[in-house]
Enzyme design. Sequence first.
Site, PDB file in Angstrom:
ATOM      1  N   LYS B 101       0.947  -1.343   0.086  1.00 23.48           N
ATOM      2  CA  LYS B 101       0.301  -0.203   0.520  1.00 23.48           C
ATOM      3  C   LYS B 101       0.887   1.323  -0.142  1.00 23.48           C
ATOM      4  CE  LYS B 101      -3.263   2.459   2.950  1.00 23.48           C
ATOM      5  NZ  LYS B 101      -3.782   2.832   3.486  1.00 23.48           N
ATOM      6  N   GLY B 162      -8.258   8.156  10.511  1.00 27.09           N
ATOM      7  CA  GLY B 162      -8.830   9.091  11.387  1.00 27.09           C
ATOM      8  C   GLY B 162      -9.635   9.408  12.050  1.00 27.09           C
ATOM      9  N   ALA B 188      -9.651   5.307   4.370  1.00 24.58           N
ATOM     10  CA  ALA B 188      -9.662   5.720   5.046  1.00 24.58           C
ATOM     11  C   ALA B 188     -10.630   6.887   5.693  1.00 24.58           C
ATOM     12  CB  ALA B 188      -8.515   6.726   4.466  1.00 24.58           C
ATOM     13  N   GLY B 189     -10.889   7.024   6.454  1.00 25.01           N
ATOM     14  CA  GLY B 189     -12.017   7.614   7.052  1.00 25.01           C
ATOM     15  C   GLY B 189     -13.440   7.417   7.556  1.00 25.01           C
ATOM     16  N   ASN B 210      -9.393   0.857   9.583  1.00 22.98           N
ATOM     17  CA  ASN B 210      -8.800   0.241  10.967  1.00 22.98           C
ATOM     18  C   ASN B 210      -9.343   1.362  11.702  1.00 22.98           C
ATOM     19  OD1 ASN B 210      -4.796   0.900  11.350  1.00 22.98           O
ATOM     20  ND2 ASN B 210      -6.902   0.362  12.691  1.00 22.98           N
ATOM     21  N   THR B 211      -9.245   2.737  11.129  1.00 21.48           N
ATOM     22  CA  THR B 211      -9.565   3.461  12.906  1.00 21.48           C
ATOM     23  C   THR B 211     -10.977   3.104  13.448  1.00 21.48           C
ATOM     24  OG1 THR B 211      -8.184   5.235  12.467  1.00 21.48           O
ATOM     25  CG2 THR B 211     -10.249   5.759  13.838  1.00 21.48           C
TER      26      THR B 211
END
Lengths: 65, 260
Positions: B101, B162, B188-189, B210-211
């Site tokens: 990535k 995040g 993301a997000g 992830n987050t």
Amino acid sequence: MTIILNGKETEVQSQTLESLVKELGHQPDSLVIEKNRTIVKRENWAEASLHDGDRLELLNFVGGG
Amino acid sequence: MQESHHDPLILGGVELNSRLLTGTGKFSSRDQIAPMLESSGSEMITVALRRVDPHDHQKNILEFIPKTVHLLPNTSGARTADEAVRVARIAREAGCGDFIKIEVITDMTYLLPHNYETLKATEILAKEGFIVLPYMMPDVTMSKQLYDAGAAAVMPLGAPIGTNRGLEMKPMIQMMIELSKIPVVVDAGIGRPSQAAEAMEMGADAVLVNTAIATSHDPSLAGKAFALAVQAGRAAYLAEMAAEKAYADASSPLTGFLGE
């Protein structure tokens, strides 16, 4: 001798990468080593000799997204 | 929940049965990672590369990830294409496989990716046989350039890393999905499973979360929720839902009701 280990001037006793890893107390299985911008495979650590001024990056995998 | 038909995600020739990619960052304990992978069914997970902490001799993250899960090392920390390329080569040499990535970031406030450096890194690494998944700021033109450079997929952000704000980039992502010849992974997000479902309903090929999972109170349960949402969104997309209407359209005939 003095080497640059992860960006810092460091005094070490070891002559090879293999003994350096032991000297520093690291788990060999978790480490990746780049010596003077060349990756050194674990099977070659015993033969990889250290010299004054060598730049070493000792790296491992961590959490990330 | 069973898949009703075989609908794998194919990245660089590798078949994945889950369209939920996950990450290893921000878990309060690394012991939560394996159970989360089990409950979510995610088959690909990201890791990062850093200098060892001389005072920290604990196990490395790879020992917490089952061998059946594909590793997706990222180049986080890289500020230039050259740094990203260096990290990728190290990761592959360390036995992580061919996936990479690309994450090249110079903006320390919003962590928005540097598309141009990302493109340069993609060109170099694709030629070296990596399966390149570039994390990028949604941009139709850049997406085409990444495809031409040999990327296996494109990974536009939904919102800054995040932030848990969902698909702030929705119109741009929709355009990319319409025009892209390679899979689009929204990365993301994404903060809630409903946002992951929304991305999949739009036609995204996968999402990377992830987050939202790692920082939830119960990552295993959150992972399961996201997996179900991704499956629901994908099924809805394949089922081709009807369009919105301006006026009401009765469910039963307006005549024939019982009378006097």
